[in-house]
Design an enzyme around this catalytic site. Sequence first.
Site, PDB file in Angstrom:
ATOM      1  N   PRO B 260       1.010  -1.186  -0.017  1.00 34.78           N
ATOM      2  CA  PRO B 260      -0.081   0.026   0.010  1.00 34.78           C
ATOM      3  C   PRO B 260       0.858   1.325   0.099  1.00 34.78           C
ATOM      4  O   PRO B 260       1.580   1.607   0.967  1.00 34.78           O
ATOM      5  CB  PRO B 260      -0.659  -0.044   1.396  1.00 34.78           C
ATOM      6  CG  PRO B 260       0.023  -1.033   2.152  1.00 34.78           C
ATOM      7  CD  PRO B 260       0.796  -1.970   1.212  1.00 34.78           C
ATOM      8  N   ASP B 433       5.913   2.631   2.020  1.00 36.13           N
ATOM      9  CA  ASP B 433       5.007   1.588   2.652  1.00 36.13           C
ATOM     10  C   ASP B 433       3.999   1.892   3.494  1.00 36.13           C
ATOM     11  O   ASP B 433       4.600   1.961   4.495  1.00 36.13           O
ATOM     12  CB  ASP B 433       5.774   0.262   2.608  1.00 36.13           C
ATOM     13  CG  ASP B 433       5.289  -1.045   3.042  1.00 36.13           C
ATOM     14  OD1 ASP B 433       3.900  -0.794   3.137  1.00 36.13           O
ATOM     15  OD2 ASP B 433       5.828  -1.798   2.756  1.00 36.13           O
ATOM     16  N   HIS B 434       2.591   1.790   3.359  1.00 37.44           N
ATOM     17  CA  HIS B 434       2.103   2.426   4.480  1.00 37.44           C
ATOM     18  C   HIS B 434       1.704   1.326   5.717  1.00 37.44           C
ATOM     19  O   HIS B 434       1.377   1.502   6.620  1.00 37.44           O
ATOM     20  CB  HIS B 434       0.381   2.879   4.165  1.00 37.44           C
ATOM     21  CG  HIS B 434      -0.134   4.018   4.808  1.00 37.44           C
ATOM     22  ND1 HIS B 434       0.056   4.134   6.047  1.00 37.44           N
ATOM     23  CD2 HIS B 434      -0.882   4.844   4.325  1.00 37.44           C
ATOM     24  CE1 HIS B 434      -0.638   5.195   6.622  1.00 37.44           C
ATOM     25  NE2 HIS B 434      -1.291   5.564   5.428  1.00 37.44           N
ATOM     26  N   ARG B 435       2.432   0.146   5.493  1.00 38.37           N
ATOM     27  CA  ARG B 435       2.233  -0.843   6.498  1.00 38.37           C
ATOM     28  C   ARG B 435       3.432  -0.537   7.409  1.00 38.37           C
ATOM     29  O   ARG B 435       3.039  -0.644   8.828  1.00 38.37           O
ATOM     30  CB  ARG B 435       2.551  -2.292   5.994  1.00 38.37           C
ATOM     31  CG  ARG B 435       1.359  -2.499   4.957  1.00 38.37           C
ATOM     32  CD  ARG B 435       1.749  -3.958   4.318  1.00 38.37           C
ATOM     33  NE  ARG B 435       3.039  -3.674   3.476  1.00 38.37           N
ATOM     34  CZ  ARG B 435       3.720  -4.875   2.614  1.00 38.37           C
ATOM     35  NH1 ARG B 435       3.062  -5.796   2.530  1.00 38.37           N
ATOM     36  NH2 ARG B 435       4.813  -4.421   2.160  1.00 38.37           N
TER      37      ARG B 435
END
Lengths: 326, 462
Positions: B260, B433-435
């Site tokens: 994401p 990376d939104h994680r």
Amino acid sequence: MAVITYREAIRQAISEEMERDPKVFIMGEEVGIWGGTYAITKGLMDQFGDKRVRDTPISEAAIVGGATGAALAGLRPIAELMTINFGLVAMDAIVNEAPKYHYMFGGQMTVPLTIRAVGGGGRQLAATHSQTLDVIFAYFPGLKVVLPATPYDAKGLLKAAIRDDNPVLYIEHSLLYPHKGEVPDEDYLVPLGKANVMRQGSDVTIVSYSRMAQISLEAAEALSQEGIEAEIVDLRSLRPLDMETVLDSFRKTFRCVIVEEGWKSYGVGAEISTRIYEEAFDYIDAPIKRVAGAEVPMPYARNLEQLAIPSKDDVIQAVHEVLGIA
Amino acid sequence: MSTKLTMPKLGFDMTEGSVQKWLKAEGDSVQKGEPIAEIETDKATVEFEAPNSGVLQKIILPEGKTVPVGDVIAILGEVGEAPAAKQENGQQPAKTIQAPATEQSIPRPQAVEKPPAKEEAEEGELTPLRRGPDKSPSRPAAKAPTRTEAPAGGTDGGAQDRVKASPLARAIARELNIDLTAVPGNGPGGRVEKKDVELYAEKMKSQAATAAAAPAQTTPVMAPARQPAPAPAAEGQLQEFSKMRQAISRRMTESKQTVPHIYITSEVDMTDAVALRRQINETMAEDSRISVNDFVIKAVARALESFPNLNASYQEGKLRMNAQINIGVAVSLDNGLITTVLHQANTKSLGQISREVKQLVKRARENKFRPDDLQGATFTISNLGMYDVEEFVAIINPPEAGILAVGSAHPKPVVVDGQVVVRERMRITISADHRVSDGAEAARFLQEVKKQLQNPMVLVVG
């Protein structure tokens, strides 16, 4: 559920089947007045009379031959052999007569014969009376070979054997007679040819049957203390052989030890391991190990006899070996 | 002791490779670290260095032939060591085998330079007389290659290089396309078992392929590579992807589908940096001039010191922290692009960064990578500044946590202290990376990069 012995379970199975079906009768050496060498048939003669509980001459050929004739004539005989070793005298009737009629004569007749015999060693009965001859009989198509390991199976399998229209060799283990276990009060059958997963485990599959299944169970409990969870498959019968249950377990654990009391050469372990190679090759993660009896005529001396029969420690060691922690 | 040199694994994706060129001949002595061959993978050509000093006893893999990773390609012997007397490996075609010196003294009819037995058989010659010359027992090579190529899982092999592995381990390796020769066996006698393959697969996954494709196309320092005039293609014609194109396609799809992305853009005032660069370069020879991108690399590497999350990797639901700050530099090539890696960029001076990046780009252009050039990036910079690009967003190169897309620096009217003035402005966009990170953290990171670039002296001094 009642807790009864393996011996009592067998007695109940015979008694209940004789009550259920007047065609069922038992014949053998000392089964009547004496009540059986291993006291299996104690009291049955009083209950069912000497026509249905028949003492015979000391001739195994006559016992199995006569019982085969009775089965062909429409009865459902139980032929008792004092030990499986004496079955060798009746070999022709057991493997060359009873299993063949239905097949050779276009299904015109059936042979609903049950042969009961005691097998195995461990009672200092020496070389001629302590053998494990299971595989010899399991070799012949047409003859079912059944070997219970628990009181539950002893009763359920014997009832199923008596009701089966094929000749069934039902081999008991003398050291299991005092073994106790839960048995349902109501009538039940254990299907012939269906193995039993006695214990669930994920690390190794132990395939065994009869008394060695109990020894394997003891080994598994000890292994559990080390954090090794063994799955135990009790074959219950050597013919038909339920490979499906064995393979299902093997495809879960990828490792296998086969434990049998008989000699290793040409034995159950050879058969099972070969079938695994044939049908689950890509699941093998370690060499398959066999634990089996020492390849000698059974010694009489107690210490030597103990060494010749697979023990709990032998099973534990084999499991360690297949897990690579020997 | 002679050493078997095997086809190296030069990247996560690499399963096979070929020797494009042997840089040494049989009998040549080599020093440890000296390139002895150029290995061609699906992505690049990498120099293969001698693991220790010695004599190149035997070349097993002929140039141009592709073999799986782990296959023996040559034998390296110690100095003065007699070549191995018997054939080490059944796979070499007879034509590459030269009779070792010690054996030449033994009179041997017709020696080994005959076609392999297999070829004979294929000729369909049935006359038993054909076997006549083969009877000489003193000729190991006459037994010829019964095996030509090992399957990817390494399930086959001559007795010499056979891997001890359980059938289950082999099945799993086949499934995961893992070369069993690379998997350490922990079973009895070193047997590779299921758990060993699984452990190895886990490890490989986490190391991931930083060397594979880079996200957005860019050429940092160097002028864009010359594009050959494309041949006119017929309408509807389907063209095969090159191996590099396949790798880019696979990895970018994987990234966009599984990672994401969050995007944040900021505009940096590069007036001072541009002026400083001009000042520095006035004293430099043309070929050692510092680029705007060198400033960006330095600023990003320094900023990452304060933002370890953005220098980390997402791994199986966990965050893998990386001790080193290794900046991936995306380089466009004629036939695709590749990310080369500037290791420990935060510890290097601007001049050093500039020199090393030039070397990296040069090696990339010449397709002569060293293994380190392609592995271990923790954060990538993609710069399209030379294409007059206002701004763009890049695709993260997994398992990295972020990538910075750099646009062109050019004069713009901006308001400073209430006055409209002309300044050099450059837009940078981070994809994170939104994680692993959040918008606020990524924004603070951009602020830090911006601060460094707007005070370029700290980049020169620090």
